[in-house]
Design a protein around this motif. Structure first.
Motif, PDB file in Angstrom:
ATOM      1  N   PRO A  36       0.838  -1.211   0.000  1.00 14.48           N
ATOM      2  CA  PRO A  36       0.000   0.000   0.000  1.00 14.48           C
ATOM      3  C   PRO A  36       0.866   1.253   0.000  1.00 14.48           C
ATOM      4  O   PRO A  36       1.912   1.307   0.657  1.00 14.48           O
ATOM      5  CB  PRO A  36      -0.795  -0.132   1.313  1.00 14.48           C
ATOM      6  CG  PRO A  36      -0.791  -1.595   1.613  1.00 14.48           C
ATOM      7  CD  PRO A  36       0.523  -2.102   1.128  1.00 14.48           C
ATOM      8  N   LYS A  37       0.442   2.257  -0.707  1.00  7.25           N
ATOM      9  CA  LYS A  37       1.249   3.468  -0.867  1.00  7.25           C
ATOM     10  C   LYS A  37       1.464   4.184   0.463  1.00  7.25           C
ATOM     11  O   LYS A  37       2.446   4.928   0.635  1.00  7.25           O
ATOM     12  CB  LYS A  37       0.599   4.426  -1.880  1.00  7.25           C
ATOM     13  CG  LYS A  37      -0.747   4.999  -1.483  1.00  7.25           C
ATOM     14  CD  LYS A  37      -1.300   5.916  -2.568  1.00  7.25           C
ATOM     15  CE  LYS A  37      -2.579   6.630  -2.152  1.00  7.25           C
ATOM     16  NZ  LYS A  37      -3.654   5.672  -1.808  1.00  7.25           N
ATOM     17  N   GLU A  38       0.567   3.978   1.413  1.00 11.81           N
ATOM     18  CA  GLU A  38       0.686   4.655   2.711  1.00 11.81           C
ATOM     19  C   GLU A  38       1.683   3.966   3.646  1.00 11.81           C
ATOM     20  O   GLU A  38       2.045   4.504   4.698  1.00 11.81           O
ATOM     21  CB  GLU A  38      -0.673   4.700   3.416  1.00 11.81           C
ATOM     22  CG  GLU A  38      -1.760   5.440   2.654  1.00 11.81           C
ATOM     23  CD  GLU A  38      -2.553   4.514   1.747  1.00 11.81           C
ATOM     24  OE1 GLU A  38      -3.617   4.948   1.234  1.00 11.81           O
ATOM     25  OE2 GLU A  38      -2.131   3.345   1.556  1.00 11.81           O
ATOM     26  N   LEU A  39       2.106   2.748   3.292  1.00  9.08           N
ATOM     27  CA  LEU A  39       2.947   1.925   4.167  1.00  9.08           C
ATOM     28  C   LEU A  39       4.399   1.923   3.695  1.00  9.08           C
ATOM     29  O   LEU A  39       4.684   1.631   2.536  1.00  9.08           O
ATOM     30  CB  LEU A  39       2.415   0.490   4.200  1.00  9.08           C
ATOM     31  CG  LEU A  39       3.269  -0.555   4.930  1.00  9.08           C
ATOM     32  CD1 LEU A  39       3.323  -0.258   6.427  1.00  9.08           C
ATOM     33  CD2 LEU A  39       2.735  -1.962   4.673  1.00  9.08           C
ATOM     34  N   ASP A  40       5.317   2.223   4.603  1.00  5.81           N
ATOM     35  CA  ASP A  40       6.739   2.072   4.318  1.00  5.81           C
ATOM     36  C   ASP A  40       7.133   0.663   4.760  1.00  5.81           C
ATOM     37  O   ASP A  40       7.351   0.403   5.942  1.00  5.81           O
ATOM     38  CB  ASP A  40       7.563   3.119   5.075  1.00  5.81           C
ATOM     39  CG  ASP A  40       9.028   3.136   4.654  1.00  5.81           C
ATOM     40  OD1 ASP A  40       9.617   2.030   4.549  1.00  5.81           O
ATOM     41  OD2 ASP A  40       9.579   4.227   4.442  1.00  5.81           O
ATOM     42  N   TRP A  41       7.195  -0.246   3.814  1.00  3.70           N
ATOM     43  CA  TRP A  41       7.409  -1.664   4.106  1.00  3.70           C
ATOM     44  C   TRP A  41       8.784  -1.925   4.716  1.00  3.70           C
ATOM     45  O   TRP A  41       8.934  -2.737   5.629  1.00  3.70           O
ATOM     46  CB  TRP A  41       7.214  -2.482   2.834  1.00  3.70           C
ATOM     47  CG  TRP A  41       7.454  -3.954   2.962  1.00  3.70           C
ATOM     48  CD1 TRP A  41       8.316  -4.715   2.231  1.00  3.70           C
ATOM     49  CD2 TRP A  41       6.800  -4.866   3.858  1.00  3.70           C
ATOM     50  NE1 TRP A  41       8.251  -6.030   2.611  1.00  3.70           N
ATOM     51  CE2 TRP A  41       7.326  -6.149   3.611  1.00  3.70           C
ATOM     52  CE3 TRP A  41       5.824  -4.716   4.847  1.00  3.70           C
ATOM     53  CZ2 TRP A  41       6.918  -7.277   4.309  1.00  3.70           C
ATOM     54  CZ3 TRP A  41       5.406  -5.844   5.554  1.00  3.70           C
ATOM     55  CH2 TRP A  41       5.952  -7.101   5.289  1.00  3.70           C
ATOM     56  N   ASP A  42       9.796  -1.206   4.251  1.00  2.00           N
ATOM     57  CA  ASP A  42      11.144  -1.395   4.792  1.00  2.00           C
ATOM     58  C   ASP A  42      11.189  -1.021   6.271  1.00  2.00           C
ATOM     59  O   ASP A  42      11.779  -1.739   7.090  1.00  2.00           O
ATOM     60  CB  ASP A  42      12.151  -0.564   4.003  1.00  2.00           C
ATOM     61  CG  ASP A  42      13.575  -0.772   4.485  1.00  2.00           C
ATOM     62  OD1 ASP A  42      14.110  -1.886   4.295  1.00  2.00           O
ATOM     63  OD2 ASP A  42      14.152   0.165   5.068  1.00  2.00           O
ATOM     64  N   LEU A  43      10.568   0.091   6.625  1.00  2.00           N
ATOM     65  CA  LEU A  43      10.537   0.500   8.032  1.00  2.00           C
ATOM     66  C   LEU A  43       9.700  -0.453   8.865  1.00  2.00           C
ATOM     67  O   LEU A  43      10.016  -0.719  10.031  1.00  2.00           O
ATOM     68  CB  LEU A  43       9.993   1.928   8.162  1.00  2.00           C
ATOM     69  CG  LEU A  43      10.891   3.055   7.647  1.00  2.00           C
ATOM     70  CD1 LEU A  43      10.168   4.390   7.805  1.00  2.00           C
ATOM     71  CD2 LEU A  43      12.216   3.076   8.395  1.00  2.00           C
ATOM     72  N   TRP A  44       8.619  -0.973   8.298  1.00  2.00           N
ATOM     73  CA  TRP A  44       7.792  -1.929   9.045  1.00  2.00           C
ATOM     74  C   TRP A  44       8.596  -3.195   9.321  1.00  2.00           C
ATOM     75  O   TRP A  44       8.554  -3.721  10.432  1.00  2.00           O
ATOM     76  CB  TRP A  44       6.528  -2.279   8.260  1.00  2.00           C
ATOM     77  CG  TRP A  44       5.546  -3.085   9.062  1.00  2.00           C
ATOM     78  CD1 TRP A  44       4.484  -2.595   9.780  1.00  2.00           C
ATOM     79  CD2 TRP A  44       5.537  -4.511   9.253  1.00  2.00           C
ATOM     80  NE1 TRP A  44       3.832  -3.631  10.416  1.00  2.00           N
ATOM     81  CE2 TRP A  44       4.450  -4.821  10.115  1.00  2.00           C
ATOM     82  CE3 TRP A  44       6.333  -5.545   8.801  1.00  2.00           C
ATOM     83  CZ2 TRP A  44       4.148  -6.113  10.515  1.00  2.00           C
ATOM     84  CZ3 TRP A  44       6.048  -6.854   9.207  1.00  2.00           C
ATOM     85  CH2 TRP A  44       4.957  -7.121  10.058  1.00  2.00           C
ATOM     86  N   LEU A  45       9.327  -3.691   8.336  1.00  2.00           N
ATOM     87  CA  LEU A  45      10.152  -4.881   8.541  1.00  2.00           C
ATOM     88  C   LEU A  45      11.196  -4.648   9.630  1.00  2.00           C
ATOM     89  O   LEU A  45      11.412  -5.508  10.483  1.00  2.00           O
ATOM     90  CB  LEU A  45      10.854  -5.268   7.237  1.00  2.00           C
ATOM     91  CG  LEU A  45      10.038  -6.022   6.202  1.00  2.00           C
ATOM     92  CD1 LEU A  45      10.868  -6.197   4.928  1.00  2.00           C
ATOM     93  CD2 LEU A  45       9.583  -7.388   6.731  1.00  2.00           C
ATOM     94  N   GLY A  46      11.827  -3.498   9.620  1.00  2.00           N
ATOM     95  CA  GLY A  46      12.796  -3.192  10.663  1.00  2.00           C
ATOM     96  C   GLY A  46      13.820  -4.293  10.852  1.00  2.00           C
ATOM     97  O   GLY A  46      14.596  -4.617   9.951  1.00  2.00           O
ATOM     98  N   THR A  47      13.820  -4.939  12.020  1.00  2.00           N
ATOM     99  CA  THR A  47      14.815  -5.952  12.351  1.00  2.00           C
ATOM    100  C   THR A  47      14.559  -7.300  11.681  1.00  2.00           C
ATOM    101  O   THR A  47      15.427  -8.175  11.696  1.00  2.00           O
ATOM    102  CB  THR A  47      14.845  -6.184  13.870  1.00  2.00           C
ATOM    103  OG1 THR A  47      13.571  -6.701  14.301  1.00  2.00           O
ATOM    104  CG2 THR A  47      15.150  -4.897  14.627  1.00  2.00           C
ATOM    105  N   ALA A  48      13.370  -7.495  11.112  1.00  2.00           N
ATOM    106  CA  ALA A  48      12.978  -8.802  10.568  1.00  2.00           C
ATOM    107  C   ALA A  48      13.638  -9.071   9.223  1.00  2.00           C
ATOM    108  O   ALA A  48      14.073  -8.156   8.529  1.00  2.00           O
ATOM    109  CB  ALA A  48      11.457  -8.869  10.427  1.00  2.00           C
ATOM    110  N   PRO A  49      13.699 -10.349   8.808  1.00  2.00           N
ATOM    111  CA  PRO A  49      14.311 -10.698   7.525  1.00  2.00           C
ATOM    112  C   PRO A  49      13.593 -10.031   6.358  1.00  2.00           C
ATOM    113  O   PRO A  49      12.391  -9.754   6.423  1.00  2.00           O
ATOM    114  CB  PRO A  49      14.139 -12.224   7.461  1.00  2.00           C
ATOM    115  CG  PRO A  49      13.959 -12.660   8.870  1.00  2.00           C
ATOM    116  CD  PRO A  49      13.246 -11.543   9.560  1.00  2.00           C
ATOM    117  N   GLN A  50      14.336  -9.796   5.296  1.00  2.00           N
ATOM    118  CA  GLN A  50      13.754  -9.193   4.096  1.00  2.00           C
ATOM    119  C   GLN A  50      12.802 -10.184   3.426  1.00  2.00           C
ATOM    120  O   GLN A  50      13.182 -11.300   3.081  1.00  2.00           O
ATOM    121  CB  GLN A  50      14.852  -8.797   3.116  1.00  2.00           C
ATOM    122  CG  GLN A  50      14.347  -8.129   1.859  1.00  2.00           C
ATOM    123  CD  GLN A  50      13.698  -6.783   2.143  1.00  2.00           C
ATOM    124  OE1 GLN A  50      14.281  -5.960   2.851  1.00  2.00           O
ATOM    125  NE2 GLN A  50      12.517  -6.550   1.605  1.00  2.00           N
TER     126      GLN A  50
END
Length: 474
Positions: free
Chosen positions: A211-225
Motif C-alpha cells: 500500500p502506498k501509505e505503508l513504508d514496508w522497509d521501516l515496518w520490517l525493521g529488524t525482521a528478515p527481508q
C-alpha cells in the motif's frame, strides 16, 4: 530530561524577573490539580494506530501529558491520532524523529509489532527518555534482558503495557495469599482462546502490492527481508515467528502477571511443551515452521522463591485448550471469563480470576473472606496504569512506584519467551522427525541458553536484518 528541565528552570526564572517578582500561585490559575503546559510530560508515540492510538490518548487524558510527536510507518494507521493531535509533529521514521526532536521529548510510547519493540525502546532509553512499551516487552529473550538492564543503566522510568498489573485483583489475591487463605501455591493454570488470527499455515506464495501509505522497509525493521503479503498488516503478523510471539506473547503478559506478582516468580528453570497439528488433507499433517502452531500447552517450572515454599508448576494453554474444571466450581458457573482465565491451586484452597486479574474469587465462589487491605490500589485500576506512568515520569526515576517496571516485566517476558522456545522446539522437524517433542528444556539463566537442546538457542537472540542490528553490552 536534565537538559530539558534546565531550560524550563531558566524560562521560569526569566519570567519571574520580567514580572518584578510578582508570583501568582498555581492554584489561582487553574484550580486544584492544575498542571501548567510547561510542566506536562512531552510524549512521543512510535506506532500510533490501534493499541498505540489508545495508549497515547490515555496518556493525554491523564491531564499531565502533551502528545508532542507522532511516528508511524503506516499513514492509514496513524490517521486517527494525527486528527486527534493536530499540533503533534508527524514522522514515519523513528530514527529521524529521535535525532531531530530528542531535546523536546521527555518520554516515548512504543507500540508496534513485537519484533521492533526492543530497537525502538532502546534507542529512546539511550537518549535518557522514559519508555512505555506494549506487551510483550520484546520478541526475544536476549532483548528482554537488554531492556531490563538498560532501564537501570540509563535511570529511566519504565512500564510495560499489561494494564492488568494496576488492577485491584492481583493485589486482592496477594492479600488472600499472604493471609494464608489458600495455603502454599504449588500449581497455576493460565489459558486463552487466542489465537483469533491465522496460525499453522504456510507463508503465501503470492506477493502483494505494498500500500502506498505503508513504508514496508521501516515496518520490517529488524525482521528478515521478505515480500509484502496480503493481510499481514495490521493484525495477522502475530501468527508469524519473524514478527510475532503467538498467543502466548499476546495474552501471556495479561494472564501470567497475576501469579508473578502474587508469588514473586522470576526466571524459570525448565519448560516442556506440546503443540497442535494442522492437516493439509485427512491423512497428511502439514509442516509450517514459519507460523506459530494453532494450539499449544507449555509447562513451566519455577524454583522456590521468597514467597513460595517450594517449586511452582505453571501450565500455559492456548488455542481453546483449558484445564479440567475445579471440583469446587458449580457445573454452570463460568470458568474464568469463558475464553481466558487464571487458576491458582494451593494446599488450603484455590483462586480463580479473569484476564487482567479481574473478578478474583476464592473457590467455591460462596466462600467469602475479609482480610485487611495491605497493598495500596492504583487509582482507576487498569485505566490508571497510564496516568501512573506519566506521574512517575514527571516525578523522576526512582521517585514513584509503577506496576510493571522492566525489573518485573522483563523477567515475566523472558519466562513467556522461554515457553515459546519449547513450543518452537516441539514444532521443529529434522530428518522427518520431531526431536524436540517430549523433551524438558533445561535453562541456564545466567548464560541465557538451553543446555540440552542446542538448536533452539538460535531463537534466544535472532539474526537481525543487516543495518537493523541491536548492539548492547552488559
Amino acid at each position: 530530561m536534565s537538559e530539558h528541565n534546565s531550560r524550563r528552570t531558566f524560562l521560569k526564572h526569566a519570567a519571574v524577573a520580567a514580572a518584578g517578582f510578582s508570583i501568582v500561585p498555581r492554584h489561582v490559575l487553574g484550580g486544584t490539580g492544575f498542571v501548567a503546559p510547561s510542566d506536562k510530560l512531552q510524549v512521543a508515540g512510535i506506532g500510533v494506530g490501534g493499541k498505540g492510538e489508545s495508549d497515547i490518548k490515555a496518556f493525554h487524558d491523564s491531564g499531565k501529558a502533551n502528545i508532542a510527536f507522532l511516528c508511524d510507518v503506516d499513514d492509514r494507521r496513524a490517521a486517527n491520532s494525527v486528527k486527534r493531535f493536530p499540533k503533534a509533529k508527524y514522522y514515519k521514521d523513528y530514527r529521524e524523529m529521535l535525532d531531530k526532536e530528542h531535546k523536546h521529548i521527555d518520554a516515548v510510547s512504543v507500540s508496534g509489532p513485537d519484533h521492533n519493540h526492543a530497537i525502538h525502546a532502546l534507542a529512546a532509553m539511550q537518549l535518557g527518555k522514559h519508555v512505555y512499551v506494549q506487551k510483550p516487552l520484546t520478541h526475544d529473550i536476549w532483548e528482554a534482558r537488554v531492556l531490563t538492564h538498560a532501564a537501570k543503566k540509563y535511570k529511566v522510568v519504565t512500564q510495560m503495557g499489561n494494564q492488568g498489573a494496576s488492577n485491584d485483583g492481583p493485589r486482592q489475591i496477594r492479600e488472600w495469599y499472604e493471609a494464608g487463605l489458600i495455603g502454599d501455591v504449588h500449581t497455576v493454570y493460565c489459558w486463552t482462546d487466542r489465537p483469533v488470527w491465522p496460525q499453522g499455515i504456510p507463508w503465501p506464495a503470492q506477493k502483494a502490492e505494498v500500500p502506498k501509505e505503508l513504508d514496508w522497509d521501516l515496518w520490517l525493521g529488524t525482521a528478515p527481508q521478505k515480500d509484502y503479503i496480503e493481510k499481514l498488516v495490521p493484525f495477522n503478523w502475530r501468527g508469524w515467528w519473524d514478527y510475532g510471539t503467538g498467543a502466548l506473547g499476546d495474552m501471556g503478559c495479561h494472564l501470567l502477571e497475576v501469579p508473578f506478582s502474587v508469588l514473586g516468580l522470576n526466571y524459570l528453570q525448565d519448560v516442556q511443551a506440546s503443540v497442535g497439528s494442522v492437516y493439509v488433507d485427512e491423512f497428511k499433517r502439514g509442516y509450517f515452521p514459519e507460523s506459530c502452531p494453532p494450539s499449544s500447552h507449555a509447562t513451566m517450572t519455577f524454583p522456590k522463591g521468597s514467597r513460595t515454599s517450594g517449586p511452582v508448576t505453571l501450565h500455559w494453554m492456548d488455542g481453546g485448550i483449558q484445564p479440567a474444571r475445579p471440583e469446587e466450581l458449580e457445573p454452570n458457573e463460568i470458568f474464568g471469563d469463558g475464553g481466558n482465565g487464571i487458576l491458582m491451586v494451593g494446599t488450603k484452597g484455590k483462586v480463580l480470576a479473569d484476564t487482567y486479574g479481574d473478578r478474583a474469587r476464592l473457590l467455591p465462589t460462596t466462600r467469602k473472606e475479609n482480610v485487611a487491605m495491605k497493598y495500596a490500589r492504583v487509582p482507576g485500576g487498569a485505566s490508571g496504569h497510564y496516568a501512573q506512568w506519566v506521574e512517575a515520569c514527571i516525578a523522576g526515576y526512582g521517585k514513584k512506584e509503577v506496576s510493571a517496571p522492566f525489573e518485573i516485566s522483563g523477567p515475566l517476558t523472558e519466562a513467556l519467551l522461554m515457553a515459546n522456545l519449547a513450543i518452537r522446539g516441539a514444532d521443529l522437524k529434522i530428518d522427518g522427525k520431531y526431536p524436540g517433542r517430549n523433551l524438558k528444556l533445561l535453562w541456564d539463566n545466567d548464560n541465557m541458553k538451553v543446555t540440552n537442546f542446542d538448536i533452539v538457542n538460535q531463537f534466544v537472540k535472532r539474526q537481525y536484518r543487516p543495518g537493523w542490528e541491536i548492539n548492547y553490552s552488559f
